[in-house]
Design an enzyme around this catalytic site. Structure first.
Site, PDB file in Angstrom:
ATOM      1  N   THR A   1     145.939 113.311  11.293  1.00  0.00           N
ATOM      2  CA  THR A   1     145.569 113.474   9.881  1.00  0.00           C
ATOM      3  C   THR A   1     144.937 112.185   9.383  1.00  0.00           C
ATOM      4  O   THR A   1     145.311 111.096   9.819  1.00  0.00           O
ATOM      5  CB  THR A   1     146.787 113.828   9.006  1.00  0.00           C
TER       6      THR A   1
ATOM      7  N   LEU B   1     146.766 109.420   4.380  1.00  0.00           N
ATOM      8  CA  LEU B   1     147.852 108.443   4.533  1.00  0.00           C
ATOM      9  C   LEU B   1     149.164 108.916   3.905  1.00  0.00           C
ATOM     10  O   LEU B   1     150.241 108.587   4.405  1.00  0.00           O
ATOM     11  CB  LEU B   1     147.458 107.129   3.868  1.00  0.00           C
ATOM     12  N   GLY B   2     149.047 109.702   2.834  1.00  0.00           N
ATOM     13  CA  GLY B   2     150.247 110.255   2.197  1.00  0.00           C
ATOM     14  C   GLY B   2     151.029 111.094   3.189  1.00  0.00           C
ATOM     15  O   GLY B   2     152.257 111.006   3.285  1.00  0.00           O
TER      16      GLY B   2
ATOM     17  N   ASP C   1     148.231 121.224   8.040  1.00  0.00           N
ATOM     18  CA  ASP C   1     147.348 121.792   7.021  1.00  0.00           C
ATOM     19  C   ASP C   1     148.249 122.272   5.899  1.00  0.00           C
ATOM     20  O   ASP C   1     149.246 122.959   6.148  1.00  0.00           O
ATOM     21  CB  ASP C   1     146.476 122.927   7.542  1.00  0.00           C
TER      22      ASP C   1
HETATM   23  P1  ITT Z   1     143.799 116.005   6.989  1.00  0.00           P
HETATM   24  O1  ITT Z   1     143.013 117.283   7.091  1.00  0.00           O
HETATM   25  O2  ITT Z   1     143.124 114.829   7.628  1.00  0.00           O
HETATM   26  O3  ITT Z   1     145.230 116.157   7.439  1.00  0.00           O
HETATM   27  P2  ITT Z   1     143.565 116.448   4.140  1.00  0.00           P
HETATM   28  O4  ITT Z   1     144.037 115.707   2.903  1.00  0.00           O
HETATM   29  O5  ITT Z   1     142.113 116.858   4.218  1.00  0.00           O
HETATM   30  O6  ITT Z   1     143.950 115.586   5.423  1.00  0.00           O
HETATM   31  P3  ITT Z   1     144.393 119.241   4.081  1.00  0.00           P
HETATM   32  O7  ITT Z   1     143.075 119.786   4.459  1.00  0.00           O
HETATM   33  O8  ITT Z   1     145.622 119.836   4.700  1.00  0.00           O
HETATM   34  O9  ITT Z   1     144.527 117.681   4.346  1.00  0.00           O
HETATM   35  O10 ITT Z   1     144.498 119.323   2.498  1.00  0.00           O
HETATM   36  C1  ITT Z   1     145.705 119.296   1.900  1.00  0.00           C
HETATM   37  C2  ITT Z   1     145.517 118.931   0.433  1.00  0.00           C
HETATM   38  O11 ITT Z   1     146.557 119.611  -0.288  1.00  0.00           O
HETATM   39  C3  ITT Z   1     145.755 117.440   0.224  1.00  0.00           C
HETATM   40  O12 ITT Z   1     144.546 116.708   0.267  1.00  0.00           O
HETATM   41  C4  ITT Z   1     146.401 117.431  -1.156  1.00  0.00           C
HETATM   42  O13 ITT Z   1     145.407 117.479  -2.151  1.00  0.00           O
HETATM   43  C5  ITT Z   1     147.183 118.753  -1.173  1.00  0.00           C
HETATM   44  N1  ITT Z   1     148.568 118.507  -0.713  1.00  0.00           N
HETATM   45  C6  ITT Z   1     149.113 118.805   0.508  1.00  0.00           C
HETATM   46  N2  ITT Z   1     150.389 118.387   0.575  1.00  0.00           N
HETATM   47  C7  ITT Z   1     150.649 117.803  -0.615  1.00  0.00           C
HETATM   48  C8  ITT Z   1     151.773 117.150  -1.144  1.00  0.00           C
HETATM   49  O14 ITT Z   1     152.886 116.975  -0.433  1.00  0.00           O
HETATM   50  N3  ITT Z   1     151.685 116.671  -2.387  1.00  0.00           N
HETATM   51  C9  ITT Z   1     150.571 116.813  -3.109  1.00  0.00           C
HETATM   52  N4  ITT Z   1     149.441 117.388  -2.690  1.00  0.00           N
HETATM   53  C10 ITT Z   1     149.490 117.891  -1.446  1.00  0.00           C
END
Ligand code: ITT
Length: 203
Positions: free
Chosen positions: A12, A15-16, A74
Site C-alpha cells: 500500500t 501511510l495511514g 482495499d
Molecule cells: P493503496 O491503494 O495504495 O492501498 P489508497 O489510499 O489508494 O492506498 P484504497 O484504494 O483502498 O487505498 O482507498 C481507500 C480510501 O478509503 C482511502 O484513501 C481513504 O480515503 C478511505 N479509507 C479507507 N480506510 C479508512 C480509514 O480507516 N479511515 C478513513 N478513511 C479510510
C-alpha cells in the site's frame, strides 16, 4: 501456504494504512516490507467493482512482480443515503489527487439535505494475501457508524473526521490509533489475518 512466510510485503502507498497494519501484527517472527523498498513496483489500476476484486488484483500483481508473499488492502466508506458511494471510489472521490479534507467536504455537501436519522455509513476493509505461486486468501472487516455534519478531530486519515463511532461518541479522528484499531474495519480484518498467521506459526 502451510508455513509462516519469513517476509511479507505490505502493498500500500497509504501511510495511514501501513501504520495501522504494523501496529497490529507485531508479535510474529515475520519481516514486513513496504513498497518504499520496491520503487520500481508496478502501479495497479483499481478498476474492480468490489473491494475484493481490487485487493486481490493489488496483492496478486505485486506478489508476481516481487516474488514475495504480499498483503494488500482495499477499503473505503459506504454511505447508505448515497447508495453505497464512495465505496470502491473512496480514494479518488472528489477528483484524482484530492486531499482528505476535500473528500470529506464533498460527502458533507452531498449529504447536506439528509436528516440525522438517515446518515448511516460503514467502513469496509478487505485484506488480500497472495503468494507468487498463486495461492490467495481474503480477510474482511466492517465497522458501522454515522456521518456527522462537520469535520471533527485530527488523528487518523481519509474519512475519519466525519465518521462517528457511536459506541464511543467520537469520530475515528478523535480516537487514538489503538482505540480505533480495536473496533475498526481494518482492525477486524487484521485480527482475522493474525489468526491465519498464528495457525501457520504453530509447529
Ligand atoms: P493503496 O491503494 O495504495 O492501498 P489508497 O489510499 O489508494 O492506498 P484504497 O484504494 O483502498 O487505498 O482507498 C481507500 C480510501 O478509503 C482511502 O484513501 C481513504 O480515503 C478511505 N479509507 C479507507 N480506510 C479508512 C480509514 O480507516 N479511515 C478513513 N478513511 C479510510
Amino acid at each position: 501456504m502451510p508455513h509462516l512466510p519469513q517476509k511479507i510485503l505490505i502493498a500500500t502507498k497509504n501511510l495511514g494504512k501501513v501504520n495501522e497494519i504494523r501496529d497490529l501484527i507485531q508479535d510474529l517472527p515475520i519481516e514486513f516490507l513496504s513498497l518504499a523498498e520496491f520503487p520500481d513496483a508496478p502501479d495497479v489500476v483499481e478498476d474492480g467493482e468490489t473491494f475484493e476484486e481490487n485487493a486481490l488484483k493489488k496483492a496478486r500483481t505485486l506478489a508476481l512482480a516481487t516474488g514475495l508473499v504480499t498483503l494488500a488492502d482495499d477499503s473505503g466508506l459506504c454511505v447508505e443515503a448515497l447508495n453505497g458511494r464512495p465505496g470502491v471510489l473512496s480514494a479518488r472521490y472528489s477528483g484524482e489527487g484530492s486531499s482528505d479534507e476535500e473528500k470529506c467536504l464533498r460527502i458533507l455537501e452531498e449529504m447536506s439535505e439528509i436528516p440525522d436519522s438517515e446518515r448511516y455509513a460503514r467502513f469496509v476493509c478487505v485484506l488480500a494475501l497472495a503468494d507468487p505461486g498463486g495461492e490467495e486468501y481474503v480477510f474482511r472487516g466492517v465497522c458501522e457508524g454515522r456521518i456527522i455534519r462537520e469535520l471533527k478531530g485530527t488523528k487518523g486519515f481519509g474519512y475519519d473526521p466525519i465518521f462517528l463511532y457511536e459506541e464511543e461518541g467520537l469520530t475515528f479522528a478523535e480516537m487514538d490509533r489503538q482505540s480505533k484499531n480495536l473496533v475498526s474495519h481494518r482492525g477486524l480484518a487484521l485480527r482475522k489475518f493474525g489468526v491465519f498467521l498464528e495457525q501457520r506459526a504453530r509447529p
